[in-house]
Design an enzyme around this catalytic site. Structure first.
Site, mmCIF file in Angstrom:
data_model
loop_
_atom_site.group_PDB
_atom_site.id
_atom_site.type_symbol
_atom_site.label_atom_id
_atom_site.label_comp_id
_atom_site.label_asym_id
_atom_site.label_seq_id
_atom_site.Cartn_x
_atom_site.Cartn_y
_atom_site.Cartn_z
ATOM 1 N N HIS A 287 -38.948 -13.287 28.334
ATOM 2 C CA HIS A 287 -39.640 -14.483 28.916
ATOM 3 C C HIS A 287 -40.368 -14.951 27.586
ATOM 4 O O HIS A 287 -41.334 -14.350 26.964
ATOM 5 C CB HIS A 287 -40.657 -14.521 29.888
ATOM 6 C CG HIS A 287 -40.835 -15.654 30.608
ATOM 7 N ND1 HIS A 287 -40.148 -16.601 31.140
ATOM 8 C CD2 HIS A 287 -42.207 -16.384 30.342
ATOM 9 C CE1 HIS A 287 -41.015 -17.606 31.409
ATOM 10 N NE2 HIS A 287 -42.069 -17.682 30.843
ATOM 11 N N ASP B 282 -36.924 -10.727 32.168
ATOM 12 C CA ASP B 282 -37.859 -11.779 32.686
ATOM 13 C C ASP B 282 -37.870 -11.810 34.231
ATOM 14 O O ASP B 282 -37.039 -11.984 34.592
ATOM 15 C CB ASP B 282 -37.226 -13.104 31.997
ATOM 16 C CG ASP B 282 -38.034 -14.252 32.307
ATOM 17 O OD1 ASP B 282 -39.073 -14.184 33.023
ATOM 18 O OD2 ASP B 282 -37.704 -15.572 31.945
ATOM 19 N N SER C 19 -40.321 -22.434 30.733
ATOM 20 C CA SER C 19 -41.304 -21.779 31.919
ATOM 21 C C SER C 19 -41.713 -22.883 32.746
ATOM 22 O O SER C 19 -40.745 -23.558 33.395
ATOM 23 C CB SER C 19 -42.286 -21.095 31.217
ATOM 24 O OG SER C 19 -42.674 -20.281 31.731
#
Ligand SMILES: *[C@@H]1O[C@H](CO)[C@@H](O)[C@H](O)[C@H]1NC(C)=O
Ligand SMILES: *[C@@H]1O[C@H](CO)[C@@H](O)[C@H](O)[C@H]1NC(C)=O
Length: 403
Positions: free
Chosen positions: A373, A343, A189
């Site tokens: 995600h 995501d 991320s």
């Protein structure tokens, strides 16, 4: 009595409606995922309330999740774990205990959390690093870079860059018994964003002799120029990471000024003077057909130049690694990219994979069609998921084969 019962039924129905999070059909363990996602959403709302009441800043309130997940550095039979500093930046260091015949591999890891949250000592990050160290017999440096809203861009980047550059020195690598040919950066991320940015900047830095063997980008954020990519549109209200939270993270990386957040929310934050940058995030060119399906490309809508002058960070490749020319991508190392179907950041990773390949960089792009995600952080009880273990195993397998 009748009125009370009616009120009770109505209140229950409203509560159930509020708590219910739709989970895509092909996601495994849907009830568990819904519970996790609902908890995140409720905490988000509570954070909004504490912020609104002036009790605590939104991100500071969300940071309590990180604190609750904290585990102290504890060595086990396989790995020695210590919290220390490298180049004046806090890191958690994982050193394998079993004797090594030759030099070891090393992974420099940057955790996720939208540049605002997270810690190398969170249970899931601590675990993943331990597994990496044990399974690969590798040194893992997990960096506790400083976070927003206290610190904004480029502090986060500079912290992880300083650690990487320090660690890559010949004498430091030899001190840790690390093979200079087998070091990679990795992150998930916001950490994937930092890893990609570090890998690019190292190529421009004449003081660094050691080359990275690989970069590993787990559902990375790679640009904030276009926050209406097909993945943003499809997953605006998706589990764990919504579009509005992503906008909060992105804008908070640069400033707490709500003007930027509002402009980003309506995707009108890039001024006309920067229109040339859109060529680097043109999803109509860089996305595979299956991800473009059902979407029509329309050109960008421009905003005022004032925001970009005040907060130029969002146009800076150190924050948005997609915004560089093909020539600058060419020398990047072997790359692993994981994207998840559900995501908002999916298309960032997919476009980077495509651009790197076109530039001649060897890329392994895994696209998890049944994942969302942050899935890889759900690897410790009671919040572990089969999909988290599967993705983590795949990550370790790739590292073992390629590092
Ligand atoms: C230590 O490594 C062995 C072999 O990989 C593994 O079976 C064991 O679970 C590890 N111990 C811990 C505490 O992780
Ligand atoms: C994006 O690509 C399409 C072709 O696929 C092209 O028509 C359009 O002009 C491009 N837009 C930008 C901003 O580069």
């Amino acid at each position: 009595m009748g009125t009370k019962l009616l009120c009770f039924v109505l209140a229950s129905a409203l509560l159930a409606y509020y708590l219910y999070t739709p989970v895509p059909e092909d996601i495994d363990e849907p009830w568990k995922v819904m519970l996790l996602s609902t908890s995140f959403r409720v905490m988000g709302h509570l954070a909004e309330v504490t912020d609104w009441l002036g009790l605590m800043n939104y991100m500071e309130a969300l940071m309590l999740i990180t604190t609750a997940e904290y585990t102290p550095p504890t060595s086990d039979e396989n790995v020695t774990v210590t919290d220390t500093e490298l180049s004046n930046v806090a890191v958690r260091l994982f050193l394998p205990r079993k004797p090594s015949e030759g030099l070891r591999r090393a992974v420099i890891f940057f955790h996720g959390g939208g540049w605002c949250l997270g810690h190398a000592g969170m249970k899931s990050y601590d675990r993943l690093a331990r597994w990496t160290s044990n399974r690969l017999n590798a040194v893992v440096v997990s960096v506790n870079y400083r976070l927003a809203p206290k610190y904004h861009f480029p502090v986060q980047f500079e912290d992880v860059y300083a650690v990487t550059k320090f660690f890559l020195q010949r004498n430091i690598l030899s001190q840790y018994g690390v093979d200079p040919e087998r070091v990679c950066v990795a992150g998930d991320s916001a950490g994937g964003n930092l890893a990609a940015a570090v890998a690019q900047q190292l190529l421009e830095d004449s003081e660094v002799e050691t080359k990275l063997k690989a970069q590993v980008l787990i559902y990375p954020a790679l640009q904030s120029l276009d926050l209406n990519l097909p993945s943003y549109q499809e997953n605006a209200d998706q589990v764990i990471l919504s579009r509005s939270l992503t906008v909060k993270f992105w804008s908070e990386y640069f400033t707490s000024d709500l003007a930027l957040r509002d402009a980003m929310a309506s995707n009108r934050h890039v001024p006309l003077e920067s229109s040339h940058l859109f060529q680097f995030v043109n999803w109509s060119q860089f996305l595979p057909e299956e991800l473009k399906k059902g979407h029509v490309y329309t050109g960008p809508v421009y905003g005022s130049s004032e925001l970009a002058q005040k907060y130029p960070g969002f146009l800076d490749p150190r924050a948005a690694p997609l915004l560089v020319s093909d020539a600058r991508l060419r020398r990047l190392p072997l790359t692993y990219i994981l994207t998840c179907q559900y995501d908002v950041l999916r298309d960032d990773g997919a476009m980077y994979a495509q651009r790197l390949r076109a530039a001649g960089v060897p890329v392994t792009h895994d696209h998890a069609k049944d994942a969302f995600h942050g899935a890889m952080t759900f690897i410790s009880a009671p919040t572990d998921l089969a999909v988290g273990h599967r993705l983590a195993n795949r990550y370790l397998e790739w590292l073992d084969e390629n590092l």
